[in-house]
Motif scaffolding. Sequence first.
Motif, PDB file in Angstrom:
ATOM      1  N   LEU A 105      12.267  -9.865   5.609  1.00 10.60           N
ATOM      2  CA  LEU A 105      11.189  -9.027   5.088  1.00 10.60           C
ATOM      3  C   LEU A 105       9.901  -9.360   5.839  1.00 10.60           C
ATOM      4  CD1 LEU A 105      10.774  -6.843   2.906  1.00 10.60           C
ATOM      5  CD2 LEU A 105       9.910  -8.657   1.413  1.00 10.60           C
ATOM      6  N   ILE A 106       9.341  -8.374   6.512  1.00  9.27           N
ATOM      7  CA  ILE A 106       8.153  -8.568   7.331  1.00  9.27           C
ATOM      8  C   ILE A 106       6.995  -7.784   6.721  1.00  9.27           C
ATOM      9  CG2 ILE A 106       7.164  -8.265   9.635  1.00  9.27           C
ATOM     10  CD1 ILE A 106      10.095  -8.245  10.675  1.00  9.27           C
ATOM     11  N   SER A 107       6.029  -8.485   6.191  1.00  8.56           N
ATOM     12  CA  SER A 107       4.893  -7.834   5.546  1.00  8.56           C
ATOM     13  C   SER A 107       3.889  -7.350   6.594  1.00  8.56           C
ATOM     14  CB  SER A 107       4.198  -8.797   4.581  1.00  8.56           C
ATOM     15  OG  SER A 107       3.031  -8.193   4.039  1.00  8.56           O
ATOM     16  N   LEU A 108       3.395  -6.137   6.421  1.00 10.67           N
ATOM     17  CA  LEU A 108       2.347  -5.598   7.284  1.00 10.67           C
ATOM     18  C   LEU A 108       0.976  -5.731   6.645  1.00 10.67           C
ATOM     19  CD1 LEU A 108       4.041  -2.338   8.663  1.00 10.67           C
ATOM     20  CD2 LEU A 108       4.109  -4.662   9.576  1.00 10.67           C
ATOM     21  N   GLY A 160       5.676  -0.866  -3.621  1.00 11.54           N
ATOM     22  CA  GLY A 160       5.207  -0.674  -2.263  1.00 11.54           C
ATOM     23  C   GLY A 160       6.119   0.228  -1.465  1.00 11.54           C
ATOM     24  N   VAL A 161       6.025   0.141  -0.140  1.00  6.76           N
ATOM     25  CA  VAL A 161       6.829   0.964   0.764  1.00  6.76           C
ATOM     26  C   VAL A 161       7.535   0.045   1.756  1.00  6.76           C
ATOM     27  CG1 VAL A 161       6.856   2.951   2.310  1.00  6.76           C
ATOM     28  CG2 VAL A 161       5.052   2.747   0.585  1.00  6.76           C
ATOM     29  N   LEU A 162       8.805   0.337   2.031  1.00  6.56           N
ATOM     30  CA  LEU A 162       9.607  -0.462   2.954  1.00  6.56           C
ATOM     31  C   LEU A 162      10.249   0.451   3.993  1.00  6.56           C
ATOM     32  CD1 LEU A 162      10.026  -1.629  -0.168  1.00  6.56           C
ATOM     33  CD2 LEU A 162      11.324  -3.369   1.042  1.00  6.56           C
ATOM     34  N   ALA A 163      10.524  -0.100   5.172  1.00  9.38           N
ATOM     35  CA  ALA A 163      11.153   0.683   6.232  1.00  9.38           C
ATOM     36  C   ALA A 163      12.076  -0.199   7.055  1.00  9.38           C
ATOM     37  CB  ALA A 163      10.096   1.310   7.136  1.00  9.38           C
ATOM     38  N   SER A 164      13.146   0.390   7.570  1.00  2.48           N
ATOM     39  CA  SER A 164      14.110  -0.356   8.376  1.00  2.48           C
ATOM     40  C   SER A 164      14.937   0.609   9.214  1.00  2.48           C
ATOM     41  CB  SER A 164      15.028  -1.185   7.471  1.00  2.48           C
ATOM     42  OG  SER A 164      15.928  -1.976   8.226  1.00  2.48           O
ATOM     43  N   LEU A 165      15.625   0.048  10.199  1.00  2.00           N
ATOM     44  CA  LEU A 165      16.639   0.797  10.944  1.00  2.00           C
ATOM     45  C   LEU A 165      18.014   0.588  10.337  1.00  2.00           C
ATOM     46  CD1 LEU A 165      15.435   0.077  14.609  1.00  2.00           C
ATOM     47  CD2 LEU A 165      14.805   1.978  13.100  1.00  2.00           C
ATOM     48  N   VAL A 217      10.173   4.460  -0.646  1.00  2.00           N
ATOM     49  CA  VAL A 217       8.934   4.320  -1.403  1.00  2.00           C
ATOM     50  C   VAL A 217       9.287   3.853  -2.814  1.00  2.00           C
ATOM     51  CG1 VAL A 217       6.851   5.469  -2.242  1.00  2.00           C
ATOM     52  CG2 VAL A 217       7.870   6.178  -0.055  1.00  2.00           C
ATOM     53  N   MET A 218       8.743   2.697  -3.197  1.00  6.89           N
ATOM     54  CA  MET A 218       9.027   2.131  -4.517  1.00  6.89           C
ATOM     55  C   MET A 218       7.848   2.399  -5.458  1.00  6.89           C
ATOM     56  SD  MET A 218      10.884  -1.498  -3.594  1.00  6.89           S
ATOM     57  CE  MET A 218      11.467  -1.719  -5.298  1.00  6.89           C
ATOM     58  N   ASN A 219       7.762   3.635  -5.930  1.00 12.64           N
ATOM     59  CA  ASN A 219       6.769   3.991  -6.937  1.00 12.64           C
ATOM     60  C   ASN A 219       7.450   4.812  -8.031  1.00 12.64           C
ATOM     61  OD1 ASN A 219       7.134   6.503  -5.743  1.00 12.64           O
ATOM     62  ND2 ASN A 219       4.966   6.941  -5.502  1.00 12.64           N
ATOM     63  N   ASN A 220       6.745   5.025  -9.138  1.00 12.67           N
ATOM     64  CA  ASN A 220       7.342   5.770 -10.262  1.00 12.67           C
ATOM     65  C   ASN A 220       8.769   5.289 -10.520  1.00 12.67           C
ATOM     66  OD1 ASN A 220       5.072   7.471 -10.755  1.00 12.67           O
ATOM     67  ND2 ASN A 220       5.651   8.709  -8.986  1.00 12.67           N
ATOM     68  N   LEU A 221       8.896   3.996 -10.825  1.00  6.78           N
ATOM     69  CA  LEU A 221      10.212   3.352 -10.909  1.00  6.78           C
ATOM     70  C   LEU A 221      10.893   3.605 -12.245  1.00  6.78           C
ATOM     71  CD1 LEU A 221       9.207   0.082  -9.073  1.00  6.78           C
ATOM     72  CD2 LEU A 221      10.852   1.767  -8.259  1.00  6.78           C
ATOM     73  N   SER A 233       0.830  -1.202   0.000  1.00 13.11           N
ATOM     74  CA  SER A 233       0.000   0.000   0.000  1.00 13.11           C
ATOM     75  C   SER A 233       0.867   1.255   0.000  1.00 13.11           C
ATOM     76  CB  SER A 233      -0.918  -0.006   1.227  1.00 13.11           C
ATOM     77  OG  SER A 233      -1.690   1.167   1.294  1.00 13.11           O
ATOM     78  N   ILE A 234       0.717   2.062  -1.015  1.00 11.50           N
ATOM     79  CA  ILE A 234       1.477   3.326  -1.097  1.00 11.50           C
ATOM     80  C   ILE A 234       0.504   4.462  -0.794  1.00 11.50           C
ATOM     81  CG2 ILE A 234       2.998   4.772  -2.504  1.00 11.50           C
ATOM     82  CD1 ILE A 234       3.678   2.319  -4.158  1.00 11.50           C
ATOM     83  N   THR A 235       0.302   4.673   0.492  1.00 13.77           N
ATOM     84  CA  THR A 235      -0.651   5.671   0.968  1.00 13.77           C
ATOM     85  C   THR A 235      -0.036   6.453   2.120  1.00 13.77           C
ATOM     86  OG1 THR A 235      -1.627   4.188   2.621  1.00 13.77           O
ATOM     87  CG2 THR A 235      -2.587   4.139   0.378  1.00 13.77           C
ATOM     88  N   PRO A 236      -0.587   7.614   2.434  1.00 20.85           N
ATOM     89  CA  PRO A 236      -0.092   8.355   3.604  1.00 20.85           C
ATOM     90  C   PRO A 236      -0.188   7.534   4.885  1.00 20.85           C
ATOM     91  CG  PRO A 236      -1.465   9.772   2.237  1.00 20.85           C
ATOM     92  CD  PRO A 236      -1.598   8.390   1.682  1.00 20.85           C
ATOM     93  N   GLU A 237      -1.278   6.767   5.022  1.00 23.73           N
ATOM     94  CA  GLU A 237      -1.467   5.958   6.222  1.00 23.73           C
ATOM     95  C   GLU A 237      -0.403   4.866   6.319  1.00 23.73           C
ATOM     96  OE1 GLU A 237      -4.981   8.109   5.051  1.00 23.73           O
ATOM     97  OE2 GLU A 237      -3.840   6.587   3.931  1.00 23.73           O
TER      98      GLU A 237
END
Length: 329
Positions: free
Chosen positions: A324-327, A267-272, A244-248, A46-50
Amino acid sequence: MRKSLLIGLCMALAGAVWAGCIGTGRTGRDGGAAVEQPSKVYFTKSITPEALVKLYKALGRPVAGKVAVKLSTGEPGGHHFLQPALIAPLVKEVDGTIVECNTAYGGGRAHTEAHLKAAADHGFTAIAPVDIMDAEGDSALPVRGGRHLQEDFVGSHYLNYDFTVVLSHFKGHAMGGFGGAIKNISIGIASSKGKAWIHSAGKTRNAQEMWKKLPAQDDFLESMAEAAKAVTDHCGDRILYINVMNNLSVDCDCDAHPQAPKMGDVGVLASLDPVALDEACVKLVYASSDPGKVHLIERMESRHGIHTLEHAEAIGVGSRKYELISLDK
């Protein structure tokens, strides 16, 4: 007797040191896990603000103090940069200031006044304060263990911030093969002169001379990794990363006329861990069933882009091993 006692003491000491090394290990980015443990990378289609806010909270590292949100405001003429409507809730959530530095290649963001106008024209000043961090020069951060750089020159205002949220648009790049978190904290946080320093692998801080002093490709890629290490060492645990993986497109947001994307959004990914994060993005491109991925893969491979992550891992920026942990439910 003395000789036997001395040998015994030496062996005991060696055993204690060895045990200490095993017990301590090199810690990872996720709060003390041994380096063999993969770094956690959270993912949503999901590529959304939320979704951006959800990923930030999943990392479990709340911001504190004065927060810099590092992103690309986009070259005038381009339109693939992360849109203000997408990122505004996250920026508000962390009470952040959008930060940038001037470019070293000319264009519409080479000087502070023009850069601020571009940020305003693209809608960023409407959602948060914008700070061009090298408007008053730069400051040096040490590079520990670098092959090419001993210093990284960042916008002087960067030292005013207590925490950094690195918000990157993952896509291709004409010189680096791809741009993600590592590029964003190296080239992106570097001052205009610092960008020339990285691009020339430590040969010049003069942007006019830079193009005459371009090094071997791998030396440039390694210099990006080394500049990134200066930033991660400076921040410690006061930094986190979202890609953010959009407009690739195969081209960067620094391109005024980027090629149209040939593959769909991921999609969107995040990590430390910025190395694990970029590695996961690269692997998702390869794993995609979209036939248009061949264009982005060609850009990455033709520039040997993966070497940035190889060197970053080698000098201790992070690990290429990840979970990789999917939400998504």
